[in-house]
Design an enzyme around this catalytic site. Structure first.
Site, PDB file in Angstrom:
ATOM      1  N   GLY A   1     -45.794 -78.502  27.918  1.00  0.00           N
ATOM      2  CA  GLY A   1     -46.969 -78.034  28.648  1.00  0.00           C
ATOM      3  C   GLY A   1     -46.521 -77.220  29.853  1.00  0.00           C
ATOM      4  O   GLY A   1     -45.395 -76.711  29.919  1.00  0.00           O
TER       5      GLY A   1
ATOM      6  N   ALA B   1     -45.748 -78.057  33.021  1.00  0.00           N
ATOM      7  CA  ALA B   1     -44.593 -78.558  33.780  1.00  0.00           C
ATOM      8  C   ALA B   1     -43.308 -78.386  32.985  1.00  0.00           C
ATOM      9  O   ALA B   1     -42.271 -77.981  33.528  1.00  0.00           O
ATOM     10  CB  ALA B   1     -44.803 -80.034  34.144  1.00  0.00           C
TER      11      ALA B   1
ATOM     12  N   PHE C   1     -63.634 -75.109  45.727  1.00  0.00           N
ATOM     13  CA  PHE C   1     -63.446 -76.281  44.868  1.00  0.00           C
ATOM     14  C   PHE C   1     -63.603 -77.528  45.719  1.00  0.00           C
ATOM     15  O   PHE C   1     -63.406 -77.494  46.942  1.00  0.00           O
ATOM     16  CB  PHE C   1     -62.063 -76.248  44.204  1.00  0.00           C
TER      17      PHE C   1
ATOM     18  N   ASP D   1     -46.877 -91.053  26.393  1.00  0.00           N
ATOM     19  CA  ASP D   1     -45.595 -91.347  25.748  1.00  0.00           C
ATOM     20  C   ASP D   1     -44.449 -91.463  26.749  1.00  0.00           C
ATOM     21  O   ASP D   1     -43.677 -92.423  26.729  1.00  0.00           O
ATOM     22  CB  ASP D   1     -45.246 -90.263  24.719  1.00  0.00           C
TER      23      ASP D   1
ATOM     24  N   GLN E   1     -58.464 -90.971  37.731  1.00  0.00           N
ATOM     25  CA  GLN E   1     -59.575 -90.118  38.154  1.00  0.00           C
ATOM     26  C   GLN E   1     -60.603 -89.955  37.042  1.00  0.00           C
ATOM     27  O   GLN E   1     -60.253 -89.674  35.892  1.00  0.00           O
ATOM     28  CB  GLN E   1     -59.059 -88.732  38.550  1.00  0.00           C
TER      29      GLN E   1
ATOM     30  N   HIS F   1     -63.516 -87.568  36.172  1.00  0.00           N
ATOM     31  CA  HIS F   1     -64.095 -86.280  36.529  1.00  0.00           C
ATOM     32  C   HIS F   1     -65.606 -86.386  36.449  1.00  0.00           C
ATOM     33  O   HIS F   1     -66.158 -86.895  35.461  1.00  0.00           O
ATOM     34  CB  HIS F   1     -63.577 -85.200  35.576  1.00  0.00           C
TER      35      HIS F   1
ATOM     36  N   LEU G   1     -65.001 -81.776  28.996  1.00  0.00           N
ATOM     37  CA  LEU G   1     -65.026 -81.388  30.409  1.00  0.00           C
ATOM     38  C   LEU G   1     -65.835 -80.126  30.667  1.00  0.00           C
ATOM     39  O   LEU G   1     -65.697 -79.131  29.961  1.00  0.00           O
ATOM     40  CB  LEU G   1     -63.587 -81.176  30.895  1.00  0.00           C
TER      41      LEU G   1
ATOM     42  N   GLU H   1     -65.169 -78.218  37.386  1.00  0.00           N
ATOM     43  CA  GLU H   1     -65.689 -78.246  38.751  1.00  0.00           C
ATOM     44  C   GLU H   1     -66.003 -76.837  39.245  1.00  0.00           C
ATOM     45  O   GLU H   1     -66.759 -76.658  40.201  1.00  0.00           O
ATOM     46  CB  GLU H   1     -64.637 -78.902  39.650  1.00  0.00           C
TER      47      GLU H   1
ATOM     48  N   ARG I   1     -63.648 -85.616  43.861  1.00  0.00           N
ATOM     49  CA  ARG I   1     -64.149 -86.065  42.566  1.00  0.00           C
ATOM     50  C   ARG I   1     -64.505 -87.546  42.533  1.00  0.00           C
ATOM     51  O   ARG I   1     -65.470 -87.945  41.884  1.00  0.00           O
ATOM     52  CB  ARG I   1     -63.119 -85.744  41.481  1.00  0.00           C
TER      53      ARG I   1
ATOM     54  N   HIS J   1     -60.180 -88.643  33.282  1.00  0.00           N
ATOM     55  CA  HIS J   1     -59.636 -87.283  33.345  1.00  0.00           C
ATOM     56  C   HIS J   1     -58.155 -87.200  33.685  1.00  0.00           C
ATOM     57  O   HIS J   1     -57.420 -86.440  33.070  1.00  0.00           O
ATOM     58  CB  HIS J   1     -60.448 -86.494  34.373  1.00  0.00           C
TER      59      HIS J   1
ATOM     60  N   ARG K   1     -56.935 -87.113  43.113  1.00  0.00           N
ATOM     61  CA  ARG K   1     -56.438 -85.736  43.104  1.00  0.00           C
ATOM     62  C   ARG K   1     -57.573 -84.763  43.392  1.00  0.00           C
ATOM     63  O   ARG K   1     -58.652 -84.865  42.820  1.00  0.00           O
ATOM     64  CB  ARG K   1     -55.806 -85.401  41.750  1.00  0.00           C
TER      65      ARG K   1
ATOM     66  N   LEU L   1     -52.777 -78.008  38.394  1.00  0.00           N
ATOM     67  CA  LEU L   1     -52.061 -76.821  37.928  1.00  0.00           C
ATOM     68  C   LEU L   1     -51.027 -76.379  38.952  1.00  0.00           C
ATOM     69  O   LEU L   1     -49.976 -75.828  38.599  1.00  0.00           O
ATOM     70  CB  LEU L   1     -53.039 -75.687  37.627  1.00  0.00           C
TER      71      LEU L   1
END
Length: 593
Positions: free
Chosen positions: A14, A16, A116, A229, A248, A250, A260, A263, A294, A361, A402, A408
C-alpha cells in the site's frame, strides 16, 4: 519450499510499503511482498486528502498542525512524533506532486486545499484549509503514483504472497531477553497463493506495512483483506501492540453498509441533520460544528439515534445533507461518494440527504515504533532490523483519535523514514541465520486447518466475532459490554481450534487464507477488548459510559499489550504494561471545539 535472500524485505504494497520501497530500493536490494496486487491495496479507498501546512489558500504553519494533531488525539499523541510529521508534511506533499500526482489546483495554479475535521488556525480559533486533495480520490491517486514510481525504479514485487510469520533471533514469547543480548530479525515466511508453496525470505531488515484490522467489526469501511496480518504476526512472536483499544469510528458510513462517505463532504459544506431537521452538531461543537474531530461527531450521531432523533423507519441513522450545494460543485469535488449514495442506497445527493451512521474505520494502535520506524519489543528496546509504518504501526502520531487526512500523511512521512532507516541498517548489518525448520510452525498451522475432516465453517465464526464486536466494543462501551465481548472471544477461539476449511486444495485456496486471517482477527479482538476493559476512562475513540471522563492522573499512558500462550480456556492470555506519553510543548487541557 523456496528460499530468497534480500537486504530489505517490505511486507505490504500500500502507500506506506511502496513509499518505503522507493527509498530502500535505491539504497539496498529490496523485495516487496504483498497479499494483493499493489494497486488493489486499501490506500486506494482513502478519499478526502492529505494535510500539510502549505498555506496556499489561508495562513497556516506546521506548529498549528502539530497542536491540532495533539489536541485531536486527546493528548495521548507522542508530541515529538507529531512535530516530525507536521514539519515533514510539506515535503511529503511536494514529493508526490513532483512524482506526478494530479492534485486539484487553485485559480493561480497552486495545490488547492480544503477544510477537514479538527484542523484549525491559531490553536483552534477557526477551521483552516489544510487538506491537499485530488477530488475525492486522493488515496487512489497516491497509490497509482507510487506504483508507477516503483515500476520505474524496478522494485521487485512478490504479489499474492501472504506473510504468515516473522523469524527473530530470540523467542520473545518465553520471557525477557538478557540485557546484553540483541534481538534481531532474520526474515519472514510467506505462502504463495498461486501454488500453495511456502517461501522463506531471508533479510537483514524487514518493514511491516500491512495496514489495519477493521474486519474485527461487522460494520466497517475496511476491505475484506484488512485482517491485521502484520500486527498479529508480530504479536504472536512476543512483540507488544500499543494502544489497540483506540479504534476510530468514521461518522459517515452509508447507513447499514459501512461504505465510507468522505469527511470531504462536510469539508465542502455538507451538514449532518437529525429527524427534526436540526443541525445537531451545533450543540456538541459550537465552534467548528460538523468539522469536529471524528470521535466527537461519531458519538454525537450515535447519541442522536439513542435519544430518539434518528431517521428512517427504524430511526437508526442520521442524514448528511448536500442539497444546498450546487450540483456542479458536488460533481467537481465529490464525484465518487455521491455515486456511492446513488449506487448503494438509491439516493440522489443533489436533492435528497444521504443516510449515514458511524462505521469502524481506523486502528490508532499497532506495532510500537520509534520515529524512524524501528519496532519496539519493550517500552525502550528495539528489534534490530525490524521496522513498521502506516496503519500497522503506532508511532504514536494519532493518540486516541486520528484527524482526517493525517493517515495519508502518516504513510508517506513514516513510510519514507522506515525505508531510509531499513536500507541504512542493511548496509552494515549481518544476515542472521535462520533455523532450517523456520517454516515448520506455519506449515503445521496450515496443515492442521486444512486437514480437519469436518468442523465449523470459518465464515460462521467470523460472523459471530464481528457481531459481538459491533454490539459490545463499538462507539459506546461499558465494563459489562466489554466483558461480554471478552467471554465471546474466548468461546470463539475454542471453536476456531476445531474449525475446518471446505477447500482442501493448494492452488488459490482463499478459503484457507480466510481461515488463517480469522485466527489473526481473534487475537487482535482479544487485545482490543483487554485494553479497553483496563482503561477506565474515556479518551478519543475509546468511550466508557461507566467512566465518561478523561483521567490523566491514571491513564496519560500508552497501553502495551502482550499475547502470552497458556492453558486458559482461550489458549492465551493478555498481559498489559504501560509507557509514558512524550510531551514536549503542549500540556494536556480539556478538549473543546
Amino acid at each position: 519450499m523456496q528460499t530468497h535472500q534480500y537486504d530489505v524485505v517490505i511486507v505490504g504494497a500500500g502507500g506506506a510499503g511502496m513509499r518505503a520501497a522507493l527509498e530502500s530500493s535505491s539504497r539496498a536490494r529490496t523485495a516487496v511482498i504483498s497479499k494483493l496486487y499493489p494497486t488493489r491495496s486499501h490506500t486506494g479507498a482513502a478519499q478526502g486528502g492529505m494535510c500539510a501546512a502549505l498555506a496556499n489558500v489561508e495562513e497556516d504553519n506546521w506548529e498549528w498542525h502539530t497542536f491540532d494533531t495533539v489536541k485531536g488525539g486527546d493528548y495521548l499523541v507522542d508530541q515529538d512524533a507529531a512535530e516530525v510529521m507536521a514539519k515533514e508534511a510539506i515535503d511529503a506533499v511536494l514529493d508526490l506532486e513532483k512524482m506526478g500526482l494530479p492534485f486539484n489546483r487553485t485559480p493561480e495554479g497552486k495545490i488547492d486545499q480544503r477544510r477537514f475535521g479538527g484542523h484549525t488556525r491559531d490553536h483552534g480559533k477557526a477551521p483552516v484549509r489544510r487538506s491537499c486533495y485530488a477530488a475525492d480520490r486522493t488515496g487512489h491517486m497516491i497509490l497509482q503514483t507510487l506504483y508507477q514510481q516503483c515500476v520505474k525504479q524496478d522494485v521487485e514485487f512478490f504479489n499474492e504472497f501472504y506473510v504468515l510469520d516473522v523469524v527473530l533471533t530470540h523467542d520473545l514469547t518465553r520471557g525477557p531477553v538478557p540485557a546484553d543480548e540483541q534481538v534481531a530479525v532474520s526474515g519472514v515466511v510467506a505462502y504463495e497463493l498461486a501454488t500453495g508453496e511456502i517461501h522463506v525470505f531471508r533479510a537483514k531488515a524487514v518493514v511491516f506495512a500491512t495496514g489495519g484490522a477493521g474486519k474485527i467489526y461487522k460494520t466497517t469501511s475496511n476491505a475484506h483483506t484488512l485482517t491485521g496480518d502484520g500486527m498479529a504476526v508480530a504479536l504472536r512472536r512476543g512483540i507488544p501492540l500499543e494502544d489497540m483499544e483506540f479504534f476510530q469510528f468514521h461518522p459517515t458510513g452509508l447507513a447499514g453498509l459501512g461504505i465510507l462517505l468522505s469527511e470531504a463532504a462536510r469539508g465542502e459544506g455538507g451538514i449532518l441533520r437529525n429527524s427534526e431537521g436540526e443541525r445537531f452538531m451545533e450543540r456538541y461543537a459550537p465552534t467548528i460544528k460538523d468539522l469536529a474531530p471524528r470521535d466527537m461527531v461519531a458519538r454525537a450521531m450515535a447519541n442522536e439515534v439513542r435519544e430518539g432523533r434518528g431517521c428512517g423507519p427504524n430511526k437508526d441513522y442520521v442524514l448528511l445533507d448536500l442539497t444546498h450545494l450546487e450540483p456542479a460543485h458536488i460533481d467537481a469535488k465529490l464525484p465518487d461518494i455521491t455515486e456511492f449514495a446513488r449506487t448503494y442506497l438509491g439516493v440522489e445527493p443533489y436533492t435528497e440527504p444521504v443516510p449515514v451512521y458511524p462505521t469502524a474505520h481506523y486502528a490508532m494502535g499497532g506495532i510500537p515504533t520509534t520515529i524512524d520506524g524501528e519496532v519496539l519489543r519493550t517500552n525502550t528496546d528495539v528489534v534490530a532490523g525490524l521496522y513498521a509504518a502506516g496503519e500497522v504501526a503506532c508511532v504514536s502520531v494519532h493518540g486516541s483519535n486520528r484527524l482526517g487526512t493525517n493517515s495519508l500523511l502518516d504513510i508517506n512521512v513514516f513510510g519514507k523514514r522506515a525505508g531510509i532507516a531499513a536500507a541504512a541498517y542493511a548496509t552494515t548489518a549481518p544476515l542472521h541465520e535462520m533455523p532450517e525448520d523456520a517454516s515448520a510452525p506455519i506449515v503445521g498451522y496450515i496443515e492442521r486447518l486444512r486437514d480437519h475432516a469436518a468442523g465449523e465453517r470459518i465464515a460462521d465464526i467470523r460472523r459471530d466475532l464481528q457481531e459481538t464486536m459491533d454490539r459490545n466494543a463499538q462507539v459506546f462501551r461499558t465494563a459489562a459490554s466489554l466483558e461480554a465481548a471478552r467471554d465471546d472471544i474466548v468461546e470463539l477461539k475454542k471453536r476456531y481450534r476445531s474449525a475446518s476449511v471446505q477447500d482442501k486444495g493448494r492452488r488459490y485456496n482463499t478459503d484457507l487464507m480466510e481461515g488463517i486471517e480469522l485466527g489473526f482477527l481473534l487475537d487482535l479482538a482479544e487485545i482490543v477488548v483487554a485494553g479497553a476493559l483496563a482503561r477506565e476512562e474515556s479518551r478519543g475513540g475509546h468511550f466508557r459510559e461507566d467512566f465518561p471522563t478523561r483521567d490523566d492522573e491514571r491513564f496519560m499512558l500508552h497501553t502495551m499489550a502482550y499475547l502470552r500462550p497458556d492453558d486458559s480456556p482461550g489458549g492465551s492470555r493478555v498481559d498489559l504494561d504501560y509507557k509514558p506519553v512524550t510531551v514536549t510543548r503542549y500540556q494536556p487541557m480539556e478538549r473543546k471545539y
